[in-house]
Write a protein that holds these residues in place. Structure first.
Motif, mmCIF file in Angstrom:
data_model
loop_
_atom_site.group_PDB
_atom_site.id
_atom_site.type_symbol
_atom_site.label_atom_id
_atom_site.label_comp_id
_atom_site.label_asym_id
_atom_site.label_seq_id
_atom_site.Cartn_x
_atom_site.Cartn_y
_atom_site.Cartn_z
ATOM 1 N N ILE A 1 -26.373 -126.847 19.577
ATOM 2 C CA ILE A 1 -27.493 -126.039 20.061
ATOM 3 C C ILE A 1 -28.109 -125.347 18.853
ATOM 4 N N SER A 2 -29.382 -125.561 18.649
ATOM 5 C CA SER A 2 -30.037 -124.955 17.502
ATOM 6 C C SER A 2 -30.304 -123.476 17.757
ATOM 7 N N ILE A 3 -30.467 -122.753 16.682
ATOM 8 C CA ILE A 3 -30.795 -121.327 16.792
ATOM 9 C C ILE A 3 -32.120 -121.163 17.514
ATOM 10 N N GLN A 4 -33.057 -122.055 17.241
ATOM 11 C CA GLN A 4 -34.368 -121.960 17.887
ATOM 12 C C GLN A 4 -34.256 -122.171 19.393
ATOM 13 N N SER A 5 -33.451 -123.144 19.815
ATOM 14 C CA SER A 5 -33.324 -123.376 21.257
ATOM 15 C C SER A 5 -32.601 -122.211 21.935
ATOM 16 N N ALA A 6 -31.660 -121.584 21.244
ATOM 17 C CA ALA A 6 -30.991 -120.404 21.797
ATOM 18 C C ALA A 6 -31.987 -119.254 21.917
ATOM 19 N N ALA A 7 -32.840 -119.080 20.924
ATOM 20 C CA ALA A 7 -33.866 -118.028 20.968
ATOM 21 C C ALA A 7 -34.863 -118.296 22.090
ATOM 22 N N ASP A 8 -35.227 -119.559 22.264
ATOM 23 C CA ASP A 8 -36.136 -119.925 23.357
ATOM 24 C C ASP A 8 -35.497 -119.641 24.718
ATOM 25 N N ALA A 9 -34.211 -119.951 24.848
ATOM 26 C CA ALA A 9 -33.499 -119.696 26.105
ATOM 27 C C ALA A 9 -33.437 -118.192 26.381
ATOM 28 N N PHE A 10 -33.218 -117.402 25.341
ATOM 29 C CA PHE A 10 -33.151 -115.945 25.500
ATOM 30 C C PHE A 10 -34.517 -115.394 25.906
ATOM 31 N N GLU A 11 -35.576 -115.948 25.334
ATOM 32 C CA GLU A 11 -36.918 -115.526 25.723
ATOM 33 C C GLU A 11 -37.185 -115.879 27.191
ATOM 34 N N THR A 12 -36.757 -117.051 27.618
ATOM 35 C CA THR A 12 -36.910 -117.464 29.014
ATOM 36 C C THR A 12 -36.123 -116.544 29.939
ATOM 37 N N TYR A 13 -34.921 -116.176 29.522
ATOM 38 C CA TYR A 13 -34.113 -115.213 30.280
ATOM 39 C C TYR A 13 -34.911 -113.932 30.519
ATOM 40 N N GLY A 14 -35.549 -113.404 29.473
ATOM 41 C CA GLY A 14 -36.353 -112.189 29.600
ATOM 42 C C GLY A 14 -37.508 -112.351 30.560
ATOM 43 N N THR A 15 -38.139 -113.505 30.508
ATOM 44 C CA THR A 15 -39.272 -113.783 31.398
ATOM 45 C C THR A 15 -38.814 -113.848 32.857
ATOM 46 N N ILE A 16 -37.671 -114.445 33.088
ATOM 47 C CA ILE A 16 -37.151 -114.554 34.458
ATOM 48 C C ILE A 16 -36.663 -113.199 34.965
ATOM 49 N N MET A 17 -35.907 -112.487 34.149
ATOM 50 C CA MET A 17 -35.295 -111.232 34.594
ATOM 51 C C MET A 17 -36.320 -110.128 34.843
ATOM 52 N N GLN A 18 -37.485 -110.207 34.220
ATOM 53 C CA GLN A 18 -38.515 -109.203 34.493
ATOM 54 C C GLN A 18 -38.970 -109.250 35.947
ATOM 55 N N VAL A 19 -38.782 -110.397 36.580
ATOM 56 C CA VAL A 19 -39.121 -110.571 37.995
ATOM 57 C C VAL A 19 -37.888 -110.350 38.873
ATOM 58 N N VAL A 20 -36.752 -110.884 38.442
ATOM 59 C CA VAL A 20 -35.528 -110.819 39.234
ATOM 60 C C VAL A 20 -35.077 -109.380 39.474
ATOM 61 N N LEU A 21 -35.145 -108.527 38.461
ATOM 62 C CA LEU A 21 -34.624 -107.161 38.616
ATOM 63 C C LEU A 21 -35.401 -106.348 39.658
ATOM 64 N N PRO A 22 -36.728 -106.256 39.572
ATOM 65 C CA PRO A 22 -37.416 -105.514 40.635
ATOM 66 C C PRO A 22 -37.358 -106.230 41.991
ATOM 67 N N ALA A 23 -37.371 -107.564 41.983
ATOM 68 C CA ALA A 23 -37.283 -108.302 43.249
ATOM 69 C C ALA A 23 -35.922 -108.059 43.918
ATOM 70 N N SER A 24 -34.861 -108.011 43.132
ATOM 71 C CA SER A 24 -33.534 -107.730 43.678
ATOM 72 C C SER A 24 -33.470 -106.330 44.269
#
Length: 135
Positions: free
Chosen positions: A3-26
């Motif tokens: 797993i490249s550092i870039q793909s890990a950084a991209d996954a972490f950015e995606t996590y942030g994008t998803i969780m910004q919705v999940v937390l208030p929705a939850s």
């Protein structure tokens, strides 16, 4: 599998994008599960006020993003993420659900960190977003 550092950084950015919705929705789903219609309306009001404040701050504070681009201040992802645990604590009390609120807050902090790691925001943008979400 490598797993490249870039793909890990991209996954972490995606996590942030998803969780910004999940937390208030939850938080909203929790209010619904308690049949707390006033709480649901309060959360909706908080989201609307948050979005209006974000719009105005981004419009009138000419902060540039780390990679270029405008409307850096404050971080909308972080504001949205912190809104969920802030609502739960305000509405139901931190002492009534300390583990749930702690986990939600840790995830909101993760959203803020993801914004800095992805170089879409400066640290000050994230701190301001967290404050806005909590307020």
């Amino acid at each position: 599998m490598v797993i490249s550092i870039q793909s890990a950084a991209d996954a972490f950015e995606t996590y942030g994008t998803i969780m910004q919705v999940v937390l208030p929705a939850s938080a909203g789903l929790y209010a619904l599960s308690r049949r707390d219609s006033k709480g649901c309306l309060e959360l909706i009001s908080m989201v609307l006020v948050n979005q209006i404040a974000l719009f105005l701050l981004k419009r009138y504070i000419p902060a540039r993003r780390p990679k270029g681009g405008k409307k850096s201040f404050p971080s909308g992802h972080t504001a949205a993420a912190f809104l969920g645990p802030a609502f739960l604590g305000k509405r139901y009390g931190i002492s009534n659900m300390p583990i749930l609120i702690a986990l939600a807050t840790i995830n909101a902090i993760g959203v803020g960190i993801s914004r800095v790691v992805a170089k879409t925001h400066w640290t000050v943008d994230v701190i301001a977003g967290a404050i806005l979400g909590i307020i």
